[in-house]
Motif scaffolding. Structure first.
Motif, PDB file in Angstrom:
ATOM      1  N   ARG A  84       0.825  -1.205   0.000  1.00  0.00           N
ATOM      2  CA  ARG A  84       0.000   0.000   0.000  1.00  0.00           C
ATOM      3  C   ARG A  84       0.868   1.268   0.000  1.00  0.00           C
ATOM      4  N   LEU A  85       1.956   1.241   0.762  1.00  0.00           N
ATOM      5  CA  LEU A  85       2.854   2.394   0.780  1.00  0.00           C
ATOM      6  C   LEU A  85       3.541   2.584  -0.563  1.00  0.00           C
ATOM      7  N   GLU A  86       4.000   1.491  -1.149  1.00  0.00           N
ATOM      8  CA  GLU A  86       4.641   1.587  -2.459  1.00  0.00           C
ATOM      9  C   GLU A  86       3.685   2.185  -3.483  1.00  0.00           C
ATOM     10  N   HIS A  87       2.450   1.734  -3.466  1.00  0.00           N
ATOM     11  CA  HIS A  87       1.462   2.239  -4.418  1.00  0.00           C
ATOM     12  C   HIS A  87       1.250   3.741  -4.234  1.00  0.00           C
ATOM     13  N   ASP A  95       2.898   5.816  12.775  1.00  0.00           N
ATOM     14  CA  ASP A  95       2.048   5.283  13.836  1.00  0.00           C
ATOM     15  C   ASP A  95       0.724   4.898  13.191  1.00  0.00           C
ATOM     16  N   LEU A  96       0.497   3.598  13.028  1.00  0.00           N
ATOM     17  CA  LEU A  96      -0.659   3.112  12.283  1.00  0.00           C
ATOM     18  C   LEU A  96      -1.760   2.575  13.182  1.00  0.00           C
ATOM     19  N   ALA A  97      -1.571   2.640  14.493  1.00  0.00           N
ATOM     20  CA  ALA A  97      -2.581   2.141  15.428  1.00  0.00           C
ATOM     21  C   ALA A  97      -3.722   3.148  15.566  1.00  0.00           C
ATOM     22  N   THR A  98      -4.891   2.656  15.970  1.00  0.00           N
ATOM     23  CA  THR A  98      -6.029   3.545  16.171  1.00  0.00           C
ATOM     24  C   THR A  98      -5.742   4.543  17.292  1.00  0.00           C
ATOM     25  N   GLU A  99      -5.194   4.045  18.398  1.00  0.00           N
ATOM     26  CA  GLU A  99      -4.790   4.914  19.504  1.00  0.00           C
ATOM     27  C   GLU A  99      -3.346   5.359  19.295  1.00  0.00           C
ATOM     28  N   LEU A 100      -3.101   6.647  19.544  1.00  0.00           N
ATOM     29  CA  LEU A 100      -1.755   7.185  19.350  1.00  0.00           C
ATOM     30  C   LEU A 100      -0.753   6.536  20.298  1.00  0.00           C
ATOM     31  N   HIS A 101       0.415   6.162  19.763  1.00  0.00           N
ATOM     32  CA  HIS A 101       1.520   5.686  20.598  1.00  0.00           C
ATOM     33  C   HIS A 101       2.375   6.890  20.996  1.00  0.00           C
ATOM     34  N   THR A 102       1.812   7.787  21.801  1.00  0.00           N
ATOM     35  CA  THR A 102       2.481   9.056  22.048  1.00  0.00           C
ATOM     36  C   THR A 102       3.835   8.899  22.731  1.00  0.00           C
ATOM     37  N   VAL A 144       3.968  10.506  11.870  1.00  0.00           N
ATOM     38  CA  VAL A 144       2.685  10.724  11.218  1.00  0.00           C
ATOM     39  C   VAL A 144       1.731   9.611  11.643  1.00  0.00           C
ATOM     40  N   HIS A 145       0.496   9.996  11.972  1.00  0.00           N
ATOM     41  CA  HIS A 145      -0.515   9.045  12.433  1.00  0.00           C
ATOM     42  C   HIS A 145      -1.433   8.701  11.262  1.00  0.00           C
ATOM     43  N   LEU A 146      -1.408   7.430  10.820  1.00  0.00           N
ATOM     44  CA  LEU A 146      -2.176   6.995   9.650  1.00  0.00           C
ATOM     45  C   LEU A 146      -2.869   5.659   9.940  1.00  0.00           C
ATOM     46  N   PRO A 147      -3.837   5.620  10.850  1.00  0.00           N
ATOM     47  CA  PRO A 147      -4.486   4.345  11.167  1.00  0.00           C
ATOM     48  C   PRO A 147      -5.210   3.737   9.972  1.00  0.00           C
ATOM     49  N   GLU A 148      -5.677   4.574   9.061  1.00  0.00           N
ATOM     50  CA  GLU A 148      -6.408   4.052   7.905  1.00  0.00           C
ATOM     51  C   GLU A 148      -5.523   3.205   6.996  1.00  0.00           C
ATOM     52  N   LEU A 149      -4.217   3.418   7.053  1.00  0.00           N
ATOM     53  CA  LEU A 149      -3.317   2.625   6.226  1.00  0.00           C
ATOM     54  C   LEU A 149      -3.317   1.171   6.661  1.00  0.00           C
ATOM     55  N   ALA A 150      -3.491   0.924   7.955  1.00  0.00           N
ATOM     56  CA  ALA A 150      -3.432  -0.436   8.482  1.00  0.00           C
ATOM     57  C   ALA A 150      -4.802  -1.107   8.575  1.00  0.00           C
ATOM     58  N   ASN A 151      -5.866  -0.316   8.704  1.00  0.00           N
ATOM     59  CA  ASN A 151      -7.177  -0.947   8.915  1.00  0.00           C
ATOM     60  C   ASN A 151      -7.958  -1.189   7.636  1.00  0.00           C
ATOM     61  N   GLY A 152      -7.345  -0.905   6.482  1.00  0.00           N
ATOM     62  CA  GLY A 152      -7.988  -1.211   5.213  1.00  0.00           C
ATOM     63  C   GLY A 152      -8.905  -0.123   4.694  1.00  0.00           C
ATOM     64  N   ALA A 173      -9.990   3.641   3.110  1.00  0.00           N
ATOM     65  CA  ALA A 173      -9.433   4.441   2.014  1.00  0.00           C
ATOM     66  C   ALA A 173      -8.292   5.298   2.551  1.00  0.00           C
ATOM     67  N   PHE A 174      -7.189   5.312   1.853  1.00  0.00           N
ATOM     68  CA  PHE A 174      -5.974   5.962   2.336  1.00  0.00           C
ATOM     69  C   PHE A 174      -5.631   7.137   1.440  1.00  0.00           C
ATOM     70  N   ASN A 175      -5.635   8.345   2.030  1.00  0.00           N
ATOM     71  CA  ASN A 175      -5.219   9.550   1.319  1.00  0.00           C
ATOM     72  C   ASN A 175      -3.767   9.827   1.680  1.00  0.00           C
ATOM     73  N   PRO A 176      -2.845   9.714   0.726  1.00  0.00           N
ATOM     74  CA  PRO A 176      -1.419   9.844   1.070  1.00  0.00           C
ATOM     75  C   PRO A 176      -0.930  11.282   1.204  1.00  0.00           C
ATOM     76  N   ALA A 177      -1.833  12.270   1.115  1.00  0.00           N
ATOM     77  CA  ALA A 177      -1.390  13.666   1.069  1.00  0.00           C
ATOM     78  C   ALA A 177      -0.564  14.060   2.297  1.00  0.00           C
ATOM     79  N   LEU A 178      -1.022  13.672   3.503  1.00  0.00           N
ATOM     80  CA  LEU A 178      -0.295  14.047   4.716  1.00  0.00           C
ATOM     81  C   LEU A 178       1.094  13.416   4.726  1.00  0.00           C
ATOM     82  N   LEU A 179       1.174  12.137   4.388  1.00  0.00           N
ATOM     83  CA  LEU A 179       2.468  11.457   4.368  1.00  0.00           C
ATOM     84  C   LEU A 179       3.393  12.082   3.331  1.00  0.00           C
ATOM     85  N   LEU A 180       2.866  12.394   2.165  1.00  0.00           N
ATOM     86  CA  LEU A 180       3.686  13.014   1.117  1.00  0.00           C
ATOM     87  C   LEU A 180       4.186  14.388   1.557  1.00  0.00           C
TER      88      LEU A 180
END
Length: 335
Positions: free
Chosen positions: A15-18, A76-83, A98-106, A108-115
């Motif tokens: 998913r990250l590569e894509h 950090d891909l968990a639902t709860e932040l690993h602060t 960067v907190h992106l729980p949607e990347l791990a839970n399946g 829809a993933f918007n990569p804008a924040l990560l980019l």
């Protein structure tokens, strides 16, 4: 950029590569820590994306920075932040999280924040526009304001500094740390647990208070107005980081009518250097952290290079020096 990936599953890597490959080169994907450490040594990436998830990953981030240093972005891909894990890894030298729980839970993933995070790191070494000469200082009308900026390595550094400040500090303290706003409230609570002073997030419109530590808490610039109140703003949008340390320091140089001290701590790039110089030109006291005690001696080094710092001190001496300066300024104000 050439990216290294270390995530928990092949599906996450795919998913990250894509999401990233149209703009970035996936240099390699590691399946375990041993392989990732070897690849960091043999095929250094321009940025390593490392998934948090266990305390062992925090320890691994320290191994990377000690044994095969490379820029590190935490996922950090968990639902709860690993602060707390995130702050500890940032203390070892990771540049951002960067907190992106949607990347791990399946979802829809918007990569804008990560980019955007990746682009910010790519631009870190780009110098902002030079500042112009500032006006001479007006007479002090408020208590002292201590303005502190930090980036990579900042959470742990700020934690130590706040622990060492005296409870009767005769100054207000405002912190600007490069950090996604999703982690800001957790960082304020984390710092408050060990600080000698109360720590909370900045609320728009409030005036810094003596004996209180305020932390910038939005993905917006923090500024101080001529009235002395703190404001958030999305402008200028050309700055790499929001909040920008330069923008905050420069607003103090232009607007603050009391005594002030600027402190620039560990971090990659040069954010804060020009703003600190503006504060020094205005006549304010300025301090940077020295190389030996910095996790990343980028921002302080940039400040030293342009003579922005009146003093360059190891971390364990900064709190005492701040207290000394505040006492001296209090005597001056009352004389």
């Amino acid at each position: 950029m050439k990216l290294g990936l270390m995530v928990n599953t092949p599906e996450l890597a795919q998913r990250l590569e894509h999401a990233l490959e149209p703009l970035h080169d996936i240099h390699w994907v590691a399946q375990d820590e041993t392989q990732a450490l070897r690849l960091c040594r043999d095929m250094p990436p321009e940025l390593l994306l490392l998934q948090l998830g266990t305390a062992d990953r925090v320890a691994f981030s320290q191994r990377v920075m000690n044994e095969a240093p490379c820029p590190l972005l935490l996922l950090d891909l968990a639902t709860e932040l690993h602060t707390e894990w995130a702050f500890n890894a940032l203390g070892h030298g990771a540049l951002d999280v960067v907190h992106l729980p949607e990347l791990a839970n399946g979802s829809a993933f918007n990569p804008a924040l990560l980019l955007r995070k990746i682009q910010n790191i790519a631009w870190l070494a780009t110098p902002p526009q030079p500042v112009t000469q500032r006006a001479t200082r007006t007479s002090a009308k408020r208590a002292c304001l201590i303005a502190i900026g930090a980036s990579a390595g900042g959470p742990a550094t700020l934690n130590q500094l706040l622990r060492e400040l005296p409870k009767d500090l005769d100054a207000a303290v405002v912190l600007v740390q490069h950090l996604d706003d999703k982690f800001s409230a957790g960082m304020a609570e984390w710092l408050a647990r060990e600080s000698t002073l109360p720590v909370r997030l900045v609320q728009a419109g409030e005036i810094p208070q003596t004996g209180v530590v305020l932390l910038a808490g939005r993905n917006e610039h923090l500024t101080v107005s001529r009235r002395g109140d703190l404001q958030y703003s999305l402008k200028p949008d050309a700055q790499i980081y929001r909040p920008s340390i330069d923008i905050f320091f420069q607003s103090i140089a232009e607007q603050w009518r009391g005594d002030a001290i600027g402190v620039l701590l560990t971090g990659m790039g040069r954010d804060g250097a020009d703003g600190l110089k503006a504060m020094r030109e205005r006549g304010f006291a300025t301090i940077t952290q020295d190389q030996s005690s910095s996790v990343v001696w980028g921002m302080p080094k940039a400040a030293v290079a342009i003579d922005a710092a009146a003093e360059v001190l190891p971390l364990d001496r900064i709190a005492n020096r701040l207290a000394e300066l505040c006492r001296w300024m209090a005597v001056k104000r009352n004389s």
